[in-house]
Design a protein around this motif. Structure first.
Motif, PDB file in Angstrom:
ATOM      1  N   GLY A   1       0.819  -1.218   0.000  1.00 49.51           N
ATOM      2  CA  GLY A   1       0.000   0.000   0.000  1.00 49.51           C
ATOM      3  C   GLY A   1       0.846   1.258   0.000  1.00 49.51           C
TER       4      GLY A   1
ATOM      5  N   CYS B   1       2.653   4.292  -2.894  1.00 52.31           N
ATOM      6  CA  CYS B   1       2.064   5.069  -3.990  1.00 52.31           C
ATOM      7  C   CYS B   1       1.849   4.208  -5.238  1.00 52.31           C
ATOM      8  CB  CYS B   1       2.895   6.310  -4.299  1.00 52.31           C
ATOM      9  SG  CYS B   1       4.569   5.992  -4.865  1.00 52.31           S
ATOM     10  N   ILE B   2       2.714   3.207  -5.459  1.00 56.79           N
ATOM     11  CA  ILE B   2       2.549   2.409  -6.683  1.00 56.79           C
ATOM     12  C   ILE B   2       1.359   1.452  -6.525  1.00 56.79           C
ATOM     13  CG2 ILE B   2       3.670   0.854  -8.336  1.00 56.79           C
ATOM     14  CD1 ILE B   2       5.020   3.624  -8.159  1.00 56.79           C
TER      15      ILE B   2
ATOM     16  N   VAL C   1      -3.281  -5.401  -0.063  1.00 57.54           N
ATOM     17  CA  VAL C   1      -2.844  -5.964   1.218  1.00 57.54           C
ATOM     18  C   VAL C   1      -1.614  -5.196   1.677  1.00 57.54           C
ATOM     19  CG1 VAL C   1      -2.187  -8.078   2.416  1.00 57.54           C
ATOM     20  CG2 VAL C   1      -3.536  -8.213   0.344  1.00 57.54           C
TER      21      VAL C   1
ATOM     22  N   GLU D   1       1.557  -2.942   7.147  1.00 57.16           N
ATOM     23  CA  GLU D   1       1.571  -1.937   8.217  1.00 57.16           C
ATOM     24  C   GLU D   1       0.145  -1.491   8.552  1.00 57.16           C
ATOM     25  OE1 GLU D   1       4.354  -1.440   9.632  1.00 57.16           O
ATOM     26  OE2 GLU D   1       5.777  -2.131   8.108  1.00 57.16           O
TER      27      GLU D   1
ATOM     28  N   GLN E   1       8.822   3.753   1.739  1.00 55.83           N
ATOM     29  CA  GLN E   1       9.356   4.733   0.774  1.00 55.83           C
ATOM     30  C   GLN E   1       8.379   5.864   0.433  1.00 55.83           C
ATOM     31  OE1 GLN E   1      11.880   2.785  -2.509  1.00 55.83           O
ATOM     32  NE2 GLN E   1      10.293   1.316  -2.011  1.00 55.83           N
TER      33      GLN E   1
ATOM     34  N   ARG F   1       8.371   8.485   3.130  1.00 56.37           N
ATOM     35  CA  ARG F   1       9.670   8.874   3.695  1.00 56.37           C
ATOM     36  C   ARG F   1      10.603   9.307   2.561  1.00 56.37           C
ATOM     37  NH1 ARG F   1      11.498   6.657   8.540  1.00 56.37           N
ATOM     38  NH2 ARG F   1       9.899   5.706   9.840  1.00 56.37           N
TER      39      ARG F   1
ATOM     40  N   SER G   1      11.614  12.823  -0.374  1.00 59.33           N
ATOM     41  CA  SER G   1      11.715  14.295  -0.402  1.00 59.33           C
ATOM     42  C   SER G   1      10.399  14.933  -0.834  1.00 59.33           C
ATOM     43  CB  SER G   1      12.818  14.744  -1.370  1.00 59.33           C
ATOM     44  OG  SER G   1      14.057  14.209  -0.998  1.00 59.33           O
TER      45      SER G   1
ATOM     46  N   VAL H   1       9.330  15.434  -3.857  1.00 57.70           N
ATOM     47  CA  VAL H   1       9.537  16.365  -4.968  1.00 57.70           C
ATOM     48  C   VAL H   1       8.982  15.780  -6.271  1.00 57.70           C
ATOM     49  CG1 VAL H   1      11.298  17.528  -6.375  1.00 57.70           C
ATOM     50  CG2 VAL H   1      11.570  17.382  -3.887  1.00 57.70           C
TER      51      VAL H   1
ATOM     52  N   HIS I   1       9.589  15.618  -9.894  1.00 65.17           N
ATOM     53  CA  HIS I   1      10.708  15.867 -10.812  1.00 65.17           C
ATOM     54  C   HIS I   1      10.145  15.954 -12.232  1.00 65.17           C
ATOM     55  CE1 HIS I   1      13.825  15.269  -7.799  1.00 65.17           C
ATOM     56  NE2 HIS I   1      13.147  14.223  -7.358  1.00 65.17           N
TER      57      HIS I   1
ATOM     58  N   LEU J   1      10.462  -2.407  -0.754  1.00 65.86           N
ATOM     59  CA  LEU J   1      11.717  -2.942  -0.213  1.00 65.86           C
ATOM     60  C   LEU J   1      11.731  -4.468  -0.146  1.00 65.86           C
ATOM     61  CD1 LEU J   1      11.971  -0.191   2.477  1.00 65.86           C
ATOM     62  CD2 LEU J   1      13.912  -0.829   1.016  1.00 65.86           C
ATOM     63  N   HIS J   2      10.550  -5.085  -0.230  1.00 64.78           N
ATOM     64  CA  HIS J   2      10.470  -6.550  -0.153  1.00 64.78           C
ATOM     65  C   HIS J   2      10.014  -7.163  -1.481  1.00 64.78           C
ATOM     66  CE1 HIS J   2      11.008  -6.271   4.199  1.00 64.78           C
ATOM     67  NE2 HIS J   2      10.265  -5.183   4.105  1.00 64.78           N
TER      68      HIS J   2
ATOM     69  N   TYR K   1      17.803  12.772   6.629  1.00 67.50           N
ATOM     70  CA  TYR K   1      17.502  14.198   6.441  1.00 67.50           C
ATOM     71  C   TYR K   1      17.753  14.979   7.730  1.00 67.50           C
ATOM     72  CZ  TYR K   1      14.822  12.844   2.253  1.00 67.50           C
ATOM     73  OH  TYR K   1      14.436  12.347   1.033  1.00 67.50           O
TER      74      TYR K   1
ATOM     75  N   ILE L   1      14.301   4.738   3.209  1.00 72.18           N
ATOM     76  CA  ILE L   1      15.201   3.714   2.638  1.00 72.18           C
ATOM     77  C   ILE L   1      14.789   3.396   1.209  1.00 72.18           C
ATOM     78  CG2 ILE L   1      16.110   1.367   2.877  1.00 72.18           C
ATOM     79  CD1 ILE L   1      15.807   1.637   5.863  1.00 72.18           C
TER      80      ILE L   1
ATOM     81  N   GLY M   1       9.903   7.533  -8.454  1.00 71.84           N
ATOM     82  CA  GLY M   1       8.723   6.667  -8.468  1.00 71.84           C
ATOM     83  C   GLY M   1       7.464   7.383  -8.009  1.00 71.84           C
TER      84      GLY M   1
HETATM   85  C1  LIG Z   1      14.928   8.892   0.692  1.00 71.54           C
HETATM   86  C2  LIG Z   1      14.062   8.852  -0.548  1.00 71.54           C
HETATM   87  C3  LIG Z   1      13.806  10.023  -1.264  1.00 71.54           C
HETATM   88  C4  LIG Z   1      12.997   9.972  -2.411  1.00 71.54           C
HETATM   89  N1  LIG Z   1      12.643  11.154  -3.018  1.00 71.54           N
HETATM   90  C5  LIG Z   1      11.767  11.123  -4.046  1.00 71.54           C
HETATM   91  C6  LIG Z   1      11.297  12.340  -4.613  1.00 71.54           C
HETATM   92  O1  LIG Z   1      11.592  13.435  -4.142  1.00 71.54           O
HETATM   93  N2  LIG Z   1      10.470  12.271  -5.697  1.00 71.54           N
HETATM   94  C7  LIG Z   1      10.083  11.077  -6.234  1.00 71.54           C
HETATM   95  O2  LIG Z   1       9.356  11.081  -7.235  1.00 71.54           O
HETATM   96  N3  LIG Z   1      10.478   9.890  -5.687  1.00 71.54           N
HETATM   97  C8  LIG Z   1      11.303   9.906  -4.595  1.00 71.54           C
HETATM   98  N4  LIG Z   1      11.687   8.728  -4.014  1.00 71.54           N
HETATM   99  C9  LIG Z   1      11.238   7.453  -4.607  1.00 71.54           C
HETATM  100  C10 LIG Z   1       9.824   7.100  -4.184  1.00 71.54           C
HETATM  101  O3  LIG Z   1       9.617   7.372  -2.821  1.00 71.54           O
HETATM  102  C11 LIG Z   1       9.591   5.618  -4.474  1.00 71.54           C
HETATM  103  O4  LIG Z   1       9.886   5.385  -5.846  1.00 71.54           O
HETATM  104  C12 LIG Z   1       8.148   5.194  -4.235  1.00 71.54           C
HETATM  105  O5  LIG Z   1       7.698   5.634  -2.980  1.00 71.54           O
HETATM  106  C13 LIG Z   1       8.032   3.682  -4.318  1.00 71.54           C
HETATM  107  O6  LIG Z   1       6.707   3.350  -3.948  1.00 71.54           O
HETATM  108  P1  LIG Z   1       6.265   1.842  -3.737  1.00 71.54           P
HETATM  109  O7  LIG Z   1       4.791   1.872  -3.592  1.00 71.54           O
HETATM  110  O8  LIG Z   1       6.870   1.009  -4.803  1.00 71.54           O
HETATM  111  O9  LIG Z   1       7.005   1.366  -2.399  1.00 71.54           O
HETATM  112  P2  LIG Z   1       6.658   1.572  -0.851  1.00 71.54           P
HETATM  113  O10 LIG Z   1       6.163   2.925  -0.565  1.00 71.54           O
HETATM  114  O11 LIG Z   1       7.856   1.124  -0.090  1.00 71.54           O
HETATM  115  O12 LIG Z   1       5.458   0.582  -0.612  1.00 71.54           O
HETATM  116  C14 LIG Z   1       5.610  -0.821  -0.527  1.00 71.54           C
HETATM  117  C15 LIG Z   1       4.646  -1.313   0.518  1.00 71.54           C
HETATM  118  O13 LIG Z   1       4.611  -2.728   0.508  1.00 71.54           O
HETATM  119  C16 LIG Z   1       4.390  -3.170   1.828  1.00 71.54           C
HETATM  120  N5  LIG Z   1       4.806  -4.575   1.918  1.00 71.54           N
HETATM  121  C17 LIG Z   1       6.052  -5.073   1.719  1.00 71.54           C
HETATM  122  N6  LIG Z   1       6.051  -6.408   1.892  1.00 71.54           N
HETATM  123  C18 LIG Z   1       4.782  -6.772   2.180  1.00 71.54           C
HETATM  124  C19 LIG Z   1       4.158  -8.017   2.486  1.00 71.54           C
HETATM  125  N7  LIG Z   1       4.853  -9.175   2.483  1.00 71.54           N
HETATM  126  N8  LIG Z   1       2.833  -8.030   2.763  1.00 71.54           N
HETATM  127  C20 LIG Z   1       2.108  -6.871   2.751  1.00 71.54           C
HETATM  128  N9  LIG Z   1       2.667  -5.649   2.492  1.00 71.54           N
HETATM  129  C21 LIG Z   1       3.976  -5.609   2.205  1.00 71.54           C
HETATM  130  C22 LIG Z   1       5.256  -2.224   2.658  1.00 71.54           C
HETATM  131  O14 LIG Z   1       4.883  -2.184   4.014  1.00 71.54           O
HETATM  132  C23 LIG Z   1       5.058  -0.908   1.927  1.00 71.54           C
HETATM  133  O15 LIG Z   1       4.046  -0.107   2.508  1.00 71.54           O
HETATM  134  C24 LIG Z   1      12.483   8.735  -2.863  1.00 71.54           C
HETATM  135  C25 LIG Z   1      12.716   7.564  -2.127  1.00 71.54           C
HETATM  136  C26 LIG Z   1      13.467   7.617  -0.966  1.00 71.54           C
HETATM  137  C27 LIG Z   1      13.632   6.371  -0.151  1.00 71.54           C
END
Ligand SMILES: Cc1cc2nc3c(=O)[nH]c(=O)nc-3n(C[C@H](O)[C@H](O)[C@H](O)COP(=O)(O)OP(=O)(O)OC[C@H]3O[C@@H](n4cnc5c(N)ncnc54)[C@H](O)[C@@H]3O)c2cc1C
Length: 416
Positions: free
Chosen positions: A24, A26-27, A46, A49, A56, A59, A61, A63, A65, A216-217, A240, A361, A394
């Motif tokens: 859950g 942004c993707i 699903v 948390e 990610q 947590r 910036s 921004v 881009h 991250l997983h 930060y 992270i 992302g």
């Molecule tokens: C320090 C930092 C700075 C960044 N700055 C920018 C920025 O300024 N601009 C920008 O465009 N992008 C930025 N990014 C990138 C951006 O944040 C990520 O690309 C994006 O948030 C990825 O989203 P996600 O949904 O893939 O991952 P996540 O947000 O990590 O979501 C994955 C979710 O899956 C859940 N999950 C994992 N395993 C399981 C499981 N087994 N069962 C159920 N749930 C599970 C986790 O709890 C988590 O909530 C930055 C990233 C970081 C870390």
């Protein structure tokens, strides 16, 4: 604006959905919203948390881009440009806090100025407005405390409240029938006659199709489907600092260093957030666990896995990477080293002007050859889709990426 959405519960025996999205962030939430808008499929998200966007997506910036950094014609360039435009409209229509202040990318040397000229050409090719400023006076007129010999201004960049954005996506998805199982960790997967059975910490789920957006997983989840076994996520923490309130005038908008094209991370920068706070960071240090948010956190299982990975050992055998790693670790342990890096952009910053803030992270995919994978990696099987490298930007790309993935998932689903 509310921060929690209502939590759905898995039925005592088993709940069944056409599509289950793991993650859950942004993707995951964007894919859920796009799927539920474009189809009548029964979709669930699903999330392990209690809240959405805890890792990610909450947590970073924050921004947007606008796309001057990315190679013309690439998916990243297309999605960043389109994503910035669409997220601005989305934020305005859905009361998501956003500050449309633009960004200043500063060059400190002739080599960096040449790189800025390249970025300006890229910006032109990508249809992104970018103006090159030359000399200290021109820079000061835009950001009075920034220093450098040249700077690129991209007015389309913006700062957004990333967490509120994800909650808003989730509310949209929920309004069109998507179930959200929070506090629910996917712990195992087994194939069934018509899809998969997911074993979770709150019960069992049947899915005809699974979408892995586990951040991250994601590589571990993919492993259970025998997908992406050649790749591994290496967690890089970004820390930060926050500028104290009476020194926030040091940054009006956003101030970035000229990026190093060989590195996937943009370097310590200043961001004025939508609530008026100014953050400085992030650095990039190896995290000793996929959710190790401080430098005393260690997850032994994760650490053994990182050190045992051939790709990681190859990565750190590159002398340039070792030098970068040493500098970044120094910034993590020594505030003076962090402030020194930040002072390259704003020389009047002092150590007393900043206090330690949050960390995020990055789920950085590293290939078995030791390369830091810079582009998004998505793998599909007949009945599953795996987002393995939703690297920065992302967040910026999340709306168009959600639509793009949803189209492909619906196509795959109908073919099964
Ligand atoms: C320090 C930092 C700075 C960044 N700055 C920018 C920025 O300024 N601009 C920008 O465009 N992008 C930025 N990014 C990138 C951006 O944040 C990520 O690309 C994006 O948030 C990825 O989203 P996600 O949904 O893939 O991952 P996540 O947000 O990590 O979501 C994955 C979710 O899956 C859940 N999950 C994992 N395993 C399981 C499981 N087994 N069962 C159920 N749930 C599970 C986790 O709890 C988590 O909530 C930055 C990233 C970081 C870390």
């Amino acid at each position: 604006m509310s921060t929690l959405i209502v939590r759905d519960r898995i039925a005592p025996n088993v709940s069944t959905h056409d599509i289950v999205i793991i993650g859950g962030g942004c993707i995951g939430c964007s894919v859920a919203r796009s799927l539920s808008t474009a189809s009548a499929l029964d979709v669930a998200v699903v999330e392990k948390e209690h809240h959405l966007a805890v890792h990610q997506s909450g947590r970073n910036s924050g921004v947007l881009h606008p796309g001057f950094n990315y190679e013309p014609g690439s998916l990243k360039a297309r999605f960043a440009t389109e994503g910035t435009r669409r997220m601005k409209t989305y934020a305005a229509e859905n009361d998501v806090p956003i500050a449309n202040d633009g960004v200043l990318v500063v060059a400190q040397s002739d080599a960096e100025e040449r790189r800025l000229r390249d970025l300006q050409r890229q910006a032109d090719a990508n249809g992104v407005e970018a103006e090159l400023l030359r000399g200290a006076d021109a820079i000061e007129s835009y950001e009075p405390h920034a220093a450098g010999q040249a700077a690129l201004v991209a007015p389309a960049a913006a700062s957004i409240d990333a967490q509120q954005y994800v909650y808003s996506l989730a509310r949209d998805a929920r309004a069109t029938g998507v179930d959200f199982y929070t506090d629910t960790r996917v712990e195992g997967v087994s194939p069934t006659r018509d899809g998969f059975r997911l074993r979770t910490s709150s019960g069992r789920l049947n899915a005809r199709y699974v979408v892995n957006c586990a951040g991250l997983h994601a590589d571990r989840v993919a492993d259970a489907f025998d997908v992406g076994t050649d790749l591994q996520v290496i967690p890089f923490r970004g820390e930060y600092y926050e500028v104290v309130p009476d020194r926030r005038e040091l940054c009006r908008s956003m101030i970035y260093p000229t990026p190093d094209p060989e590195l996937p991370f943009l370097g310590v920068h200043y961001t004025r957030r939508t609530d008026g706070t100014v953050i400085v960071g992030p650095n990039a240090v190896l995290a000793l666990g996929r959710e190790a948010y401080t430098n005393t956190d260690v997850n032994p299982r994760d650490l053994v896995e990182i050190l045992g990975y051939r790709g990681f050992r190859r990565l750190v055998s590159d002398p340039k990477m070792l030098r970068v790693a040493a500098t970044e670790v120094n910034k993590s342990y020594r505030k003076t080293a962090f402030v020194e890096a930040a002072r390259r952009l704003v020389p009047s910053l002092s150590a007393d002007d900043v206090t330690k803030s949050y960390a995020g992270i990055r789920a950085q995919l590293v290939s078995a050859d030791g390369d830091l994978v810079k582009d998004p990696v998505v793998r599909h099987t007949d009945a599953s889709t795996h987002v393995l490298n939703a690297v920065s930007p992302g967040l910026t790309c999340s709306l168009p990426l959600g639509d793009h993935l949803a189209d492909r998932i619906i196509e795959n689903f109908e073919a099964v």
